[in-house]
Scaffold this motif. Structure first.
Motif, PDB file in Angstrom:
ATOM      1  N   ILE A  75       0.838  -1.196   0.000  1.00  8.71           N
ATOM      2  CA  ILE A  75       0.000   0.000   0.000  1.00  8.71           C
ATOM      3  C   ILE A  75       0.875   1.248   0.000  1.00  8.71           C
ATOM      4  CG2 ILE A  75      -0.118   0.144   2.525  1.00  8.71           C
ATOM      5  CD1 ILE A  75      -3.113   0.881   2.213  1.00  8.71           C
ATOM      6  N   SER A 112      -5.200   6.296  -0.155  1.00 12.34           N
ATOM      7  CA  SER A 112      -4.406   5.069  -0.057  1.00 12.34           C
ATOM      8  C   SER A 112      -4.543   4.277  -1.357  1.00 12.34           C
ATOM      9  CB  SER A 112      -4.878   4.209   1.121  1.00 12.34           C
ATOM     10  OG  SER A 112      -4.614   4.848   2.363  1.00 12.34           O
ATOM     11  N   GLN A 170      -4.010   0.818  -3.067  1.00 11.42           N
ATOM     12  CA  GLN A 170      -3.789  -0.605  -2.826  1.00 11.42           C
ATOM     13  C   GLN A 170      -3.063  -1.171  -4.049  1.00 11.42           C
ATOM     14  OE1 GLN A 170      -8.017  -1.462  -2.073  1.00 11.42           O
ATOM     15  NE2 GLN A 170      -7.461  -1.886   0.049  1.00 11.42           N
ATOM     16  N   LEU A 224      -5.423  -1.353   5.635  1.00 12.90           N
ATOM     17  CA  LEU A 224      -4.957  -2.723   5.433  1.00 12.90           C
ATOM     18  C   LEU A 224      -5.795  -3.735   6.201  1.00 12.90           C
ATOM     19  CD1 LEU A 224      -1.069  -2.263   5.576  1.00 12.90           C
ATOM     20  CD2 LEU A 224      -2.407  -3.042   3.598  1.00 12.90           C
ATOM     21  N   ILE A 271      -9.763   5.370  -0.882  1.00 10.99           N
ATOM     22  CA  ILE A 271      -9.047   4.114  -1.099  1.00 10.99           C
ATOM     23  C   ILE A 271      -9.198   3.760  -2.575  1.00 10.99           C
ATOM     24  CG2 ILE A 271      -8.864   1.688  -0.466  1.00 10.99           C
ATOM     25  CD1 ILE A 271     -10.224   2.406   2.197  1.00 10.99           C
TER      26      ILE A 271
END
Length: 243
Positions: A24, A102, A104, A213, A241
């Motif tokens: 991440i 964030s 991924q 996470l 995200i």
């Protein structure tokens, strides 16, 4: 009215070869008014002076967790308990807003490949949400100044170019003029400059990333900052995200 946006990252931008246990990248923004920042700064300086006798110590999440680079005093469990109570109180009671993104890495690579500037992409998402937040304040006199920690000449040059491109072109949801109505400057600071806003961004970035996470894990630090995340209509717009 002057506002600051302090940026810090958690994780690395490498898409070609990354740690599978930490797949991440997070860019975390801490936004606050000049008045609130001055108040926060005084409280942090008082706390630093309480434990170290001066204000030179740099608050860094990893150093605190590892009890190193000046934080060896936290091996004293009584001091550690007191320190965490004080820092948690500052993080809980100070007036700031969190806007983060964030990335991924695994699903991102499957969908978009490995050739991308995830820092720049994250910055564009943050800029959009900062504009949404400032629009909601109904104060068109706001001037926003962005501060980020230096990473390297090449990396900093790429980021400032991306920032200027977003200002010139806008994004899908926010046109150029809406961004320019608020954003006034983008400045890089060295860690040794001891910028308290950047240190607060660092303290927020790690627990926020850990939450992304594993949302079900015990995460006391995230519980403290959760209410600071920019939300509107019951939705956490400040916790982007992607994908």
């Amino acid at each position: 009215m002057k506002y600051f946006l302090f940026l810090d990252e958690c994780g690395d931008q490498n898409l070609a070869n990354f740690d599978a246990s930490f797949p991440i990248f997070t860019l975390c923004g801490i936004m606050m008014s000049e008045d609130n920042y001055q108040k926060l700064g005084l409280e942090v300086i008082q706390m630093k002076t309480k434990y170290w006798g001066e204000k030179k110590i740099i608050l860094h999440s990893r150093d605190i967790r590892k009890c190193e680079k000046g934080f060896e005093i936290l091996f004293n469990l009584d001091l550690k308990k007191s320190f965490y109570e004080d820092i948690n109180s500052i993080m809980r009671d100070s007036d700031y807003t969190v806007v983060s993104c964030s990335i991924q890495k695994e699903p991102y690579i499957r969908k978009y490949g490995r050739l991308s500037d995830v820092y720049g992409l994250s910055l564009s998402f943050i800029i959009e949400r900062v504009v949404f937040y400032l629009d909601s304040q109904n104060d068109r006199s706001v001037e926003l100044h962005v501060l980020a920690e230096k990473r390297g000449k090449k990396e900093d040059a790429c980021l400032i170019n991306y920032y200027n491109e977003v200002l010139d072109r806008g994004t899908y949801f926010v046109n150029s003029q809406r961004i320019k109505n608020y954003f006034r400057s983008f400045e890089f600071k060295d860690k040794k400059d001891n910028i308290i806003g950047l240190q607060i961004a660092d303290l927020v970035a790690y627990p926020l990333t850990r939450h992304v996470l594993d949302p079900q894990a015990v995460n006391i630090a995230f519980d403290i900052i959760n209410e600071k995340i920019y939300s509107q209509g019951g939705k956490l717009h400040g916790l982007k995200i992607f994908p």
